[in-house]
Enzyme design. Structure first.
Site, PDB file in Angstrom:
ATOM      1  N   LYS A 204       0.855  -1.190   0.000  1.00 32.93           N
ATOM      2  CA  LYS A 204       0.000   0.000   0.000  1.00 32.93           C
ATOM      3  C   LYS A 204       0.884   1.229   0.000  1.00 32.93           C
ATOM      4  CE  LYS A 204      -4.485  -0.233   2.086  1.00 32.93           C
ATOM      5  NZ  LYS A 204      -5.213  -0.172   3.359  1.00 32.93           N
TER       6      LYS A 204
HETATM    7  C1  E4P Z   1      -8.560   0.221   3.364  1.00 26.59           C
HETATM    8  O1  E4P Z   1      -7.658  -0.256   2.737  1.00 26.59           O
HETATM    9  C2  E4P Z   1      -8.399   0.990   4.598  1.00 26.59           C
HETATM   10  O2  E4P Z   1      -7.511   0.297   5.423  1.00 26.59           O
HETATM   11  C3  E4P Z   1      -9.668   1.129   5.368  1.00 26.59           C
HETATM   12  O3  E4P Z   1     -10.777   0.725   4.596  1.00 26.59           O
HETATM   13  C4  E4P Z   1      -9.858   2.462   6.033  1.00 26.59           C
HETATM   14  O4  E4P Z   1     -11.074   2.447   6.699  1.00 26.59           O
HETATM   15  P1  E4P Z   1     -11.470   3.506   7.832  1.00 26.59           P
HETATM   16  O5  E4P Z   1     -11.850   4.783   7.158  1.00 26.59           O
HETATM   17  O6  E4P Z   1     -12.646   2.872   8.520  1.00 26.59           O
HETATM   18  O7  E4P Z   1     -10.276   3.644   8.726  1.00 26.59           O
END
Ligand code: E4P
Length: 215
Positions: free
Chosen positions: A83
């Protein structure tokens, strides 16, 4: 659409995997921090549970250390997807990593143009954050629709992960909008499989079945 689990908790991931409907995992630094365990150890355990893409996030800010970090993460397991945050430095890293055959998931995407740039840089996945846009009064799902349309029109093969999912309706809407993947928290996965009429129906069938004469 495929369903990934958005979690760094190995017990949740194991339980979700047992349902047979999960094809990948996404984590982020906040989810990892919640576990209070070593990052590498957690990621290794996750790759042993799920036979599919596992996103692990690089935390460097500049492209060069981000690339080095990504190479270390990718060496953990062939299913690792790195990521990368949606910044200029992130785009440079994505381009370099794509040429090395390292898969990337560009995260913290909040606009169609950001998704477009990530795709042009060679990202394997983009993660538009639906819930966080909704939280500030924007329409997160409209963004998914725009990205799907842009990628379709221009034949971009980057896959769209609908992320920051808050409730089951987000998953239905992501599927209808044409997202390739929805990454869902364990809680939402369980909410998706539940319906009060299913529970009532089972109760009634079992009660009626008990009245059937048995020899
Ligand atoms: C996705 O890859 C992210 O880790 C995640 O969906 C973020 O979600 P949040 O906004 O609930 O922290």
């Amino acid at each position: 659409i495929k369903i990934f689990i958005d979690s760094a908790n190995v017990d949740e991931i194991k339980a979700a995997n047992e349902l047979g409907v999960i094809s990948g995992v996404t984590t982020n630094p906040s989810l990892i921090a919640r576990e209070g365990r070593d990052f590498g150890e957690v990621v290794r355990e996750i790759t042993a549970i799920i036979d599919g893409p596992v996103s692990a996030e690089a935390v460097s800010v500049d492209a060069a250390p981000m690339i080095a970090e990504a190479e270390e993460l990718a060496a953990i397991h062939p299913n690792i997807v790195v990521k990368i945050p949606m910044t200029g430095e992130g785009l440079k890293a994505v381009k370099a990593l794509a040429s090395k055959g390292i898969k990337t998931n560009v995260t913290l995407v909040f606009s169609a143009n950001q998704a477009l740039l990530a795709a042009l840089a060679g990202a394997t996945y983009v993660s538009p954050f639906v819930g966080r846009l909704d939280d500030i009064g924007h329409d997160g799902m409209a963004l998914i629709g725009e990205i799907v349309q842009i990628f379709d029109i221009h034949g971009l093969d980057t896959q769209i992960i609908s992320a920051s999912i808050r409730h089951p309706l987000h998953v239905t809407q992501s599927a209808l909008a044409g997202a390739h993947i929805a990454t869902v928290p364990y809680k939402v996965l369980n909410q998706m499989l539940k319906h009060p009429l299913t529970d009532l129906g089972i109760e009634k069938f079992l009660a009626d079945w008990a009245k059937v004469p048995k020899k």
